[in-house]
Scaffold this active site. Structure first.
Site, PDB file in Angstrom:
ATOM      1  N   TYR A 112     122.770  49.698  33.327  1.00 11.50           N
ATOM      2  CA  TYR A 112     122.517  50.934  32.584  1.00 11.50           C
ATOM      3  C   TYR A 112     123.799  51.463  31.957  1.00 11.50           C
ATOM      4  O   TYR A 112     123.765  52.077  30.879  1.00 11.50           O
ATOM      5  CB  TYR A 112     121.888  51.987  33.498  1.00 11.50           C
ATOM      6  CG  TYR A 112     120.407  51.795  33.673  1.00 11.50           C
ATOM      7  CD1 TYR A 112     119.506  52.320  32.752  1.00 11.50           C
ATOM      8  CD2 TYR A 112     119.901  51.066  34.740  1.00 11.50           C
ATOM      9  CE1 TYR A 112     118.143  52.133  32.900  1.00 11.50           C
ATOM     10  CE2 TYR A 112     118.544  50.875  34.897  1.00 11.50           C
ATOM     11  CZ  TYR A 112     117.661  51.411  33.973  1.00 11.50           C
ATOM     12  OH  TYR A 112     116.314  51.214  34.114  1.00 11.50           O
TER      13      TYR A 112
ATOM     14  N   GLU B 200     113.383  52.557  40.142  1.00  6.58           N
ATOM     15  CA  GLU B 200     113.464  51.108  40.290  1.00  6.58           C
ATOM     16  C   GLU B 200     113.976  50.722  41.670  1.00  6.58           C
ATOM     17  O   GLU B 200     113.532  49.712  42.241  1.00  6.58           O
ATOM     18  CB  GLU B 200     114.328  50.528  39.163  1.00  6.58           C
ATOM     19  CG  GLU B 200     113.611  50.590  37.816  1.00  6.58           C
ATOM     20  CD  GLU B 200     114.520  50.455  36.615  1.00  6.58           C
ATOM     21  OE1 GLU B 200     115.676  49.988  36.781  1.00  6.58           O
ATOM     22  OE2 GLU B 200     114.087  50.827  35.505  1.00  6.58           O
TER      23      GLU B 200
END
Length: 396
Positions: free
Chosen positions: A95, A135
């Site tokens: 990310y 997640e």
């Protein structure tokens, strides 16, 4: 939480984003793959070439900017994307890479100034943390459940069977002989393939076409024109070959009581998640009405015909209708199919407007839009419609 000043700055960029369109995400992806080519092993490069992924990311960025004060409105999209990310084994540190390239893209395309870049950096950080936390929950749940695992696990192709002129099924068993994770009917597997003919590792997601049995999975793959992975699986993969799988994922699945009527509506290879649902309804001894509505090009492209009929016969209130868009001379009306042309539902309004019925749709986006419009025109509540897009998500 974001402060009001940051929110105002992000929202002020919406007109600029809208004017730029997917050129923004095209620049982003080109930049990211140039600086971090290892990410080509994760992303579906076919979706990059045809522009689908770029359009999907652009729509997601605009949706986030528009709903930045109401993140609850984004939760369904977050869940859908998080399920896909975990099937790709996306990790938290990636990310940061994406965020860096997003901010660099905004700077290179617009030169908006440091205040805007800082605001978008904060906004991206909040959204990234939402994904990372969700997640992480999915990874833990997948790994700790009976038969579950983390990352990928080797499976052997134990059966490869041609189901139609364009669809082949594959039955897969773990090489270690240990139990495998159950799944919700409608979910998918991610299959990881490396081959000398591929420029990169390729990952694809295919719906599970049977009810859970703890021993094997079955998927069905449509041969796509110039499809890298589908062509490999159809032409090169053999029984006995080893492939690597992530555990089942997906936010589109059957979740109704046994006394709730259901319509399973599909076009083409969109019948694959519906087939898993149908087998599960049989396994659960579903007592309410089950409608199977399917559209195919013709009889040669129509897969799993005998299996669907036999499974449906085991249900007490099963009915089915088949459409062939262009029947061949060998296709028998009333036996192989019931209607020709597109899936027109007006004649089935009495069956389709059964109180409390839920409707599951899968197929090409234009097909699902066409069907959904008809159902909504009948007065069916939108919240009773559920759908799945193969590939990057689009609104039906």
């Amino acid at each position: 939480m974001l402060d009001n000043h940051t929110i105002a700055i992000v929202k002020s960029t919406i007109p600029l984003l809208a004017e730029t369109g997917p050129k923004l995400t095209a620049h982003f992806y080109d930049r990211m793959f140039t600086h971090n080519p290892e990410l080509k092993d994760i992303f579906n490069m076919s979706n990059q070439r045809n522009g689908d992924q770029r359009e999907a990311l652009f729509n997601a960025i605009c949706a986030y900017a528009t709903n930045i004060e109401n993140l609850a409105a984004l939760l369904p999209a977050v869940e859908r994307i998080a399920q896909k990310h975990t099937s790709f084994n996306i990790q938290a540190d990636q990310y940061q890479i994406v965020g860096n390239h997003l901010l660099a893209t905004l700077d290179e395309m617009f030169s908006p100034g440091q205040e805007v870049l800082d605001a978008w950096g904060k906004a991206y950080g909040v959204l990234a943390n939402v994904f990372i936390q969700r997640e992480d929950d999915i990874y833990r749940s997948t790994e700790t459940k009976t038969g579950g695992w983390s990352g990928v696990r080797p499976f052997r192709i134990v059966n490869k069977q041609l189901q139609s002129s364009v669809i082949t099924s594959f039955t897969l068993e773990p090489t270690d002989g240990q139990p495998i994770a159950d799944f919700q009917p409608g979910q998918y597997l991610a299959i990881y393939i490396k081959h000398d003919s591929f420029a990169n590792q390729e990952i694809r997601q295919y719906s599970l076409t049977h009810a859970p049995n703890g021993k094997s999975y079955r998927i069905a793959v449509k041969r796509e024109a110039q499809g890298t992975v589908s062509g490999y699986l159809h032409d090169t993969a053999r029984e006995g070959d080893i492939v690597h799988l992530a555990a089942p994922h997906g936010d589109f699945f059957l979740d109704i009581p046994t006394d709730t009527p259901v319509a399973l509506i599909s076009g083409g290879v969109g019948q694959t998640p519906m087939l898993g649902m149908l087998h599960t309804l049989k396994q659960q001894d579903h007592q309410a009405k089950v409608l199977w509505l399917h559209a195919a090009e013709n009889g040669t492209a129509h897969a799993f015909t005998d299996e669907i009929e036999q499974t449906g016969q085991a249900l007490p209130h099963f009915d089915h209708h088949i459409w062939y868009r262009e029947p061949q001379q060998t296709d028998r009306p009333g036996e192989d199919y019931h209607h020709s042309g597109l899936m027109q539902l007006a004649s089935l309004k009495g069956e389709l407007t059964t109180p409390d019925m839920h409707y599951y749709l899968c197929g090409p986006v234009v097909f699902m839009q066409f069907v959904a419009q008809q159902l909504l025109a009948m007065g069916i509540p939108a919240e009773q419609l559920h759908y799945e897009c193969f590939g990057p998500h689009k609104v039906v």
